[in-house]
Design a protein around this motif. Structure first.
Motif, short mmCIF file in Angstrom:
data_model
loop_
_atom_site.label_atom_id
_atom_site.label_comp_id
_atom_site.label_asym_id
_atom_site.label_seq_id
_atom_site.Cartn_x
_atom_site.Cartn_y
_atom_site.Cartn_z
N ARG A 49 0.81 -1.21 0.00
CA ARG A 49 0.00 0.00 0.00
C ARG A 49 0.84 1.27 0.00
O ARG A 49 0.48 2.27 -0.60
N LEU A 50 2.01 1.21 0.67
CA LEU A 50 2.84 2.41 0.75
C LEU A 50 4.03 2.37 -0.21
O LEU A 50 4.96 3.17 -0.09
N GLY A 51 4.01 1.42 -1.15
CA GLY A 51 5.07 1.39 -2.16
C GLY A 51 6.43 0.98 -1.60
O GLY A 51 7.47 1.38 -2.13
N LEU A 52 6.43 0.21 -0.53
CA LEU A 52 7.70 -0.26 0.05
C LEU A 52 8.07 -1.60 -0.60
O LEU A 52 7.19 -2.35 -1.03
N SER A 53 9.37 -1.91 -0.63
CA SER A 53 9.72 -3.20 -1.23
C SER A 53 9.28 -4.33 -0.31
O SER A 53 9.22 -4.19 0.92
N PRO B 69 10.13 -9.20 3.96
CA PRO B 69 9.54 -9.68 5.22
C PRO B 69 10.48 -9.60 6.42
O PRO B 69 10.02 -9.47 7.54
N ASP B 70 11.80 -9.63 6.18
CA ASP B 70 12.72 -9.68 7.32
C ASP B 70 13.35 -8.34 7.69
O ASP B 70 14.15 -8.27 8.61
N VAL B 71 12.95 -7.29 6.97
CA VAL B 71 13.46 -5.96 7.34
C VAL B 71 12.45 -5.34 8.31
O VAL B 71 11.25 -5.30 8.00
N ILE C 94 17.61 3.95 7.66
CA ILE C 94 17.37 3.10 6.49
C ILE C 94 18.56 2.17 6.25
O ILE C 94 18.41 1.05 5.81
N GLY C 95 19.75 2.67 6.62
CA GLY C 95 20.96 1.85 6.45
C GLY C 95 21.05 0.67 7.41
O GLY C 95 21.89 -0.20 7.23
N LEU C 96 20.20 0.62 8.43
CA LEU C 96 20.36 -0.45 9.45
C LEU C 96 20.17 -1.88 8.93
O LEU C 96 20.90 -2.76 9.41
N PRO C 97 19.28 -2.29 8.09
CA PRO C 97 18.27 -1.49 7.43
C PRO C 97 16.93 -1.57 8.16
O PRO C 97 16.67 -2.53 8.88
N VAL C 98 16.07 -0.55 7.92
CA VAL C 98 14.67 -0.60 8.32
C VAL C 98 13.84 0.06 7.22
O VAL C 98 14.40 0.73 6.34
N GLN C 99 12.54 -0.14 7.28
CA GLN C 99 11.62 0.61 6.42
C GLN C 99 10.74 1.50 7.30
O GLN C 99 10.54 1.19 8.47
N HIS D 113 14.02 8.15 -1.07
CA HIS D 113 14.26 6.75 -0.69
C HIS D 113 13.08 5.87 -1.09
O HIS D 113 12.43 5.28 -0.24
N PRO D 114 12.84 5.76 -2.40
CA PRO D 114 11.68 4.96 -2.82
C PRO D 114 11.86 3.50 -2.39
O PRO D 114 12.97 2.99 -2.37
N GLY D 115 10.74 2.91 -2.00
CA GLY D 115 10.80 1.51 -1.57
C GLY D 115 11.21 1.34 -0.13
O GLY D 115 11.10 0.26 0.44
N LYS D 116 11.71 2.42 0.47
CA LYS D 116 12.18 2.30 1.87
C LYS D 116 11.39 3.19 2.83
O LYS D 116 11.25 2.86 4.00
N VAL D 117 10.91 4.32 2.30
CA VAL D 117 10.09 5.21 3.15
C VAL D 117 8.77 5.44 2.43
O VAL D 117 8.75 5.92 1.30
N GLY D 118 7.66 5.08 3.07
CA GLY D 118 6.33 5.31 2.50
C GLY D 118 5.61 6.35 3.34
O GLY D 118 5.53 6.22 4.56
N VAL D 119 5.10 7.40 2.69
CA VAL D 119 4.45 8.49 3.43
C VAL D 119 3.06 8.73 2.87
O VAL D 119 2.87 8.81 1.65
N ASN D 120 2.08 8.83 3.74
CA ASN D 120 0.72 9.17 3.34
C ASN D 120 0.29 10.39 4.16
O ASN D 120 0.19 10.31 5.39
#
Ligand code: ADP
Ligand code: GLC
Length: 484
Positions: free
Chosen positions: A288-292, A295-297, A323-328, A350-357
């Motif tokens: 929904r938020l365009g993140l990659s 499952p394990d991040v 994001i470098g840790l990595p996290v989303q 940071h597409p795929g890593k940060v989703g903002v609504n």
């Protein structure tokens, strides 16, 4: 003994109208009080959205000659959870596009003193012998500055019920020009230090704090903090004086609305015994938020008003390192334009890593609680906070600043609390970006130790945040005020 009757005056109540936690509380606490035998009825302004949702109503009374106020009427209604409702209908004041307090551009309505002066006035009329209704409350329970003048009007009324005033946030005070005292027909004598005056202005909040028979606030820790200069917002002196009449009661949550086993907004329901469904919700959120699809991040969620209070500036500052840790990151919220822009900028970089609504979405708020692994609340101050409670029910570990109700409701994960099974999140002291970063990195470390992470989730989901015990604490306050 006759049933205790309480008029609960508020400027928002979910699901009819909500901008934040006050809406949640006003939507749920009255029902919880009714469940323990208190006859609570809610008084709410007739905003356009509210009137539109009233399935049926009757006109109970007309107020045509209240000096200083436009004509209004009182409608009867019922909340979806069965709580009786009084809706104050005055189209000139309430029936407009925009929010309850601000227009669509985020500017306060210029006539807010009159809008909430009338709400306060009617609460006081219904709580006095001037009431046109057959139902007479034993007590009037007011919430936040929007109903703060009710205790003052009650003090000067005939046959008036006592009042309780609940502080949900000291930062919002309803301070207006001194002429407002006359406009709202308060006696001139109350414009002084022992009254509604606050640094040369009329303060609705101060009126509530000064004239109410008892004051409550939404967590025990915040009840202490607001007596200190740092978080007293100038009212600490008065609150210290009134210490004997000030009680902190932690908010509960509406378990019909916020329960992962029954939540209608989830793609798959889950519970402590059946956690498998949580990963489907993570996947949905990522899509929904365009993140990659990872499952394990660890996925970090935020649902918040964008204001200085909530400290999201710190999160945005450290986001590139996180994001470098990595996290989303999954962020839902709205408010200050600059914060909105920097959140959107971050997601574009940071597409795929940060989703903002940006916006208000009840559905997405539930989906973030369900799909995220951690929930981030770096609030500078937080009277209670509800999202850290929802998070725990959804097995989403909260990472919070040590302030207000966050301290009362999240147990920091240490060797000791892990061992005794109380650990339920990550608490950092000292409001700096570095400390927030360290807390999230600590949480990420635990996330990758799945055995410990599962234990942490179980601890969270075993906690009882339902309203029952808090409703009992409110009833005890009512009885004390009434001397019963
Ligand atoms: P506050 O009342 O200070 O905003 P709380 O944590 O007490 O903070 O309550 C906030 C409530 O508002 C929660 O129910 C939260 O989910 C909701 N909320 C805040 N922002 C949004 C949004 N953009 N969309 C949907 N719900 C939101
Ligand atoms: C306020 C506070 C929040 C609290 C809510 C409900 O909006 O900011 O901390 O949970 O009221 O009491």
């Amino acid at each position: 003994m006759a049933k205790l009757k309480v008029l609960f005056a508020t400027s928002e109540a979910a699901p009819l109208i909500k901008t934040g936690g006050l809406g949640d509380v006003s939507g749920a606490l009255p029902a919880a009080l009714r469940a323990i035998g208190v006859d609570v009825r809610v008084l709410l302004p007739g905003y356009r959205q509210v009137i539109a949702q009233l399935a049926q109503y009757k006109t109970l009374a007309f107020f045509d000659n209240l000096p200083g106020f436009p004509s209004a009427r009182l409608l009867s209604g019922v909340m979806a959870n069965g709580v009786p409702l009084f809706v104050l209908d005055c189209p000139g004041l309430y029936a407009r596009a925009g929010g309850p307090y601000q227009d669509a551009k985020g500017h306060d309505w210029a006539d807010n003193p009159l809008r909430f002066g009338l709400l306060s006035k009617i609460a006081a009329v219904l709580g006095s012998s001037a009431s046109p209704l057959g139902w007479h409350p034993d007590l009037v329970h007011c919430n936040d500055w929007q109903t703060g003048l009710a205790p003052a009007y009650l003090r000067f009324a005939q046959g008036a019920a006592p009042s309780v005033f609940t502080i949900h946030n000291m930062a919002f005070q309803g301070n207006f020009a001194p002429e407002t005292v006359q406009e709202l027909r308060l006696p001139p004598s109350c414009f002084g230090i022992d009254g509604v005056e606050f640094y040369g202005h009329l303060s609705f909040l101060k009126a509530g704090l000064f004239y109410a028979d008892h004051i409550t606030t939404v967590s025990p820790n915040y009840a202490k903090e607001i007596r200190q200069p740092e978080l007293g917002f100038g009212m600490q002196g008065l609150l210290v004086k009134r210490s004997g009449d000030l009680t902190g009661i932690l908010n509960g949550i509406d378990t019909d609305e916020w329960n992962p086993a029954t939540d209608i907004h989830l793609v798959k329901k889950f519970s402590a015994a059946r956690m498998a469904g949580k990963s489907a919700n993570k996947e949905l959120l990522q899509v929904r938020l365009g993140l990659s699809l990872a499952p394990d991040v660890p996925l970090l969620g935020v649902v918040s008003r964008f204001t200085h209070q909530k400290g999201l500036d710190l999160l945005l500052e450290i986001a590139p390192r996180l994001i470098g840790l990595p996290v989303q990151l999954a962020i839902l919220g709205g408010g200050e334009a600059q914060m909105q822009q920097s959140a959107l900028g971050l997601s574009q970089r940071h597409p795929g890593k940060v989703g903002v609504n940006i916006g208000f979405s009840e559905e997405l708020a539930h989906q973030i609680e369900a799909g995220a692994d951690m929930f981030i609340m770096p609030s500078r101050f937080e009277p209670c906070g509800l999202n850290q409670l929802y998070s725990q029910c959804y097995g989403t570990l909260p990472v919070v600043h040590a302030t207000g109700g966050l301290v009362d409701s999240v147990v920091d994960c240490t060797a000791e609390t892990l061992k005794d099974g109380t650990a339920s999140g990550f608490v950092f002291k000292g409001m700096t970006a570095e400390n927030l970063f360290a807390a999230i990195r600590r949480a990420v470390g635990f996330y990758h130790d799945q055995r410990k992470w599962k234990a942490l989730r179980r601890n969270c989901m075993a906690k009882d945040f339902s309203w029952k015990s808090s409703a009992e604490a409110y009833r005890a306050v009512y009885l004390k005020v009434l001397g019963r």
